[in-house]
Structures are given as structure tokens and as C-alpha cells.
Design an enzyme around this catalytic site. Structure first.
Site, PDB file in Angstrom:
ATOM      1  CB  SER A   1      -0.900   0.008   1.243  1.00 19.57           C
ATOM      2  OG  SER A   1      -1.557   1.253   1.385  1.00 19.57           O
TER       3      SER A   1
ATOM      4  CE1 TYR B   1      -4.255  -1.806   4.869  1.00 22.31           C
ATOM      5  CE2 TYR B   1      -3.526   0.387   4.206  1.00 22.31           C
ATOM      6  CZ  TYR B   1      -3.886  -0.905   3.880  1.00 22.31           C
ATOM      7  OH  TYR B   1      -3.885  -1.309   2.574  1.00 22.31           O
TER       8      TYR B   1
ATOM      9  CE  LYS C   1     -12.395  -0.178  -0.334  1.00 20.81           C
ATOM     10  NZ  LYS C   1     -11.553  -1.120   0.452  1.00 20.81           N
TER      11      LYS C   1
END
Length: 321
Positions: A114, A141, A178
Site C-alpha cells: 500500500s 494499517y 467498503k
């Protein structure tokens, strides 16, 4: 057989469509299939087998000789998740098990990293692997993704081909489940449909005016083209950026959504929520030279092209990819 983890999710379900379009129909999908809201993403696709993520390694031990490739796209992707145990379990430990299985069974691997690994961007957005240990993500994250990148690079045992992809701001069809983590385009579309206006976050950084925060928005159809190409390329292992290579403002994104919908532009601003304010990225732009240098030469959708396709061919028609 081709294995896709996280297969009922956003990017992975679009990849299954791309694989089917190329007549790869022996696709094994791995996910937590108890989350019903994601299952519409897989309807109508040609799938050989559904495997629960908790059963995957037992399944693989019995079937590895038939597995040609693994796309490991499953993860806890909520950037506001503060429970590091959950992130370590799903994003770090599970990924290590996938990696080790690919080493043991000699299966090539592409996995999802990411752009959140870059943090505030003070060290830039170059996918130089020497910089990865120095990166400081802004949230747990991002830490979980960067921790796995670091771990992968430290391993002496590696799959004979492997690639980690640092996804930037991906948008497009099949992200409907989402919620808060969906792209701003989807949120804008829903708000404009409901009340004819959309509200963006104010800037809390004096270097950026309201709405002029910039991100590298990349259309999901471009992302899956890269994934598909890597499956066929199988050379030049390593960690690569995957964005459009062009930062654009949230105002650009919002104005293009109004235009694609044929609506008059009406934009307001509100304070950025405090729980994400000090972890907010004001600028991201993928340096795409490394991926281009190994031979990927397809063009990417412009923001205008991607939003028009997404809005008019999917959102306005209630369609999946």
C-alpha cells in the site's frame, strides 16, 4: 488453477473478471465468505472453488501441484483500524504464511502492499527498496503493510517470482461494500444523487487550500491490467508502486464526478474528522519509472476517463465489473 485471496473484495473481484476475460476459468477464490455484502462482487464469474480463508493452507497442502499462481490481495484494509492484533493477524502473519507456502511449493506470488507505507511522504514516493526500512507510516494499517514489505525483503527463502505492489488511491466498480473506506468518487456520487451537492474535507495544512489536497487516483481497471501482466511476465521480482503517476486534487475528482453525472457543481467543505486529521496524507504521487523499466508499457486512464467510465457505466446503471 489461479488462486485469488480477498476475492470477494474490491480489487480482487475485478481481477477475477479480468482473468475470466482471458479464459482463465479455473480460479480458486479465497475469502471470509460470511460477509454477505461482498458476495455480489463474485456473481456471474467463472469460479472453480470457494475456499474459506481459515481453510486455505490445508487446501493448498492438498492441491499445490495444480496451482499455477497466487494473487494475495486479502487484507484488513480499514486505514482507521487501531487494533494492531487484528492487523498483525490478517495483514502480517497470514501474509507470511502465504509467502512461506509459495516458497515451499514453488508457486509465483503477487501480493498487495500500500501507498500508506509512505506516511506523510517526507521521504518521497519512490519504490526504492533500500528506503523501505526508513519509511514511517501514519497509521497501524500502513505499519502492517510496511512490516510485511520489510520482512519479505529480509528473507533468504523467496518464491522464484514474487512482486509486492504499493497500491495508491484505487477507485472503480465493485467497491460498493467498503463503506467509509470507499473512494471519494463513490461518496460524491451518492451525495450528489441524494441532495445535489458534495462536501469535501477542509485543509488543515497551510500549504494546501481547501479541496486542493492531492492524491494519486488510479482506476481499478488499470490496476488489474498490471496484475494480469505480472502473472505473464514472471521476471524482475521486487516491490513496485502502482498508481497513475499523476497527482490530482479532490476538487478535480469532485468536479469530474458532477460532470459525468450531468449535474451542476455544488461543493461545500467541513473539518476533517479528528480521528484521522493528524494521520492525513496531503499529497501522494507514485513514481512509476520502476514498473515501466521492466517492460510495462500500457497507458493508464486519465482521471477524467476513469470517472466517466465508472459513473456512467457502473454507478448510473447499478452494475458490477
Amino acid at each position: 488453477m489461479i488462486v485469488v485471496t480477498g476475492a470477494a473484495g474490491f480489487i480482487a473481484s475485478c481481477l477475477v473478471t479480468r482473468l475470466n476475460a482471458a479464459n482463465f476459468n479455473d480460479v480458486v477464490v479465497v475469502d471470509n465468505f460470511s460477509v454477505a455484502k461482498k458476495m455480489a462482487n463474485l456473481e456471474g464469474k467463472k469460479i472453480k472453488e470457494y475456499v474459506d480463508r481459515n481453510d486455505f493452507f490445508d487446501w493448498l497442502e492438498k492441491n499445490y501441484e495444480e496451482v499455477e499462481f497466487i494473487f494475495h490481495l486479502g487484507a484488513r484494509t480499514d486505514t482507521t483500524e487501531m487494533n494492531r492484533e487484528v492487523l498483525d493477524l490478517l495483514n502480517l502473519d497470514y501474509s507470511k504464511k502465504v509467502w512461506n507456502a509459495c516458497c515451499e511449493y514453488q508457486i509465483p506470488l503477487v501480493y498487495a502492499s500500500s501507498a500508506a507505507t509512505y506516511g506523510s511522504g517526507t521521504l518521497g514516493y519512490d519504490d526504492d527498496e533500500n528506503m523501505i526500512p526508513l519509511l514511517q507510516p501514519l497509521n497501524p494499517y500502513g505499519d502492517s503493510k510496511n512490516d510485511f514489505d520489510k520482512w519479505a525483503l529480509e528473507q533468504t527463502a523467496k518464491p522464484f517470482f514474487w512482486t509486492g505492489l504499493k497500491f495508491f488511491n484505487v477507485y472503480g466498480p465493485n467497491e460498493y461494500h467498503k463503506g467509509r473506506m470507499a473512494s471519494v468518487i463513490l461518496h460524491a456520487y451518492n451525495a450528489i444523487e441524494e441532495n445535489g451537492s458534495f462536501t469535501l474535507f477542509k485543509s488543515h495544512n497551510p500549504d494546501y487550500k481547501d479541496g486542493e489536497q492531492m492524491r494519486d487516483f488510479v482506476y481499478v481497471k488499470d490496476v488489474v491490467e498490471v496484475l494480469f501482466w505480472l502473472m505473464n511476465h514472471r521476471k524482475n521480482s521486487g516491490i513496485y508502486n502502482l498508481g497513475s503517476g499523476q497527482a490530482r486534487t479532490f476538487l478535480d475528482l469532485t468536479f469530474n464526478t458532477f460532470t459525468a453525472m450531468g449535474k451542476d457543481i455544488n461543493v461545500d467543505f467541513r473539518d476533517t474528522p479528528e480521528d484521522i486529521r493528524d494521520k492525513y496524507q496531503y499529497y501522494t504521487q507514485a513514481n512509476m519509472d520502476k514498473l515501466r523499466s521492466i517492460g510495462y508499457d500500457k497507458s493508464f486512464h486519465t482521471l477524467e476517463e476513469g470517472i466517466q467510465d465508472y459513473v456512467q457505466n457502473y454507478l448510473m446503471t447499478n452494475s458490477y465489473y
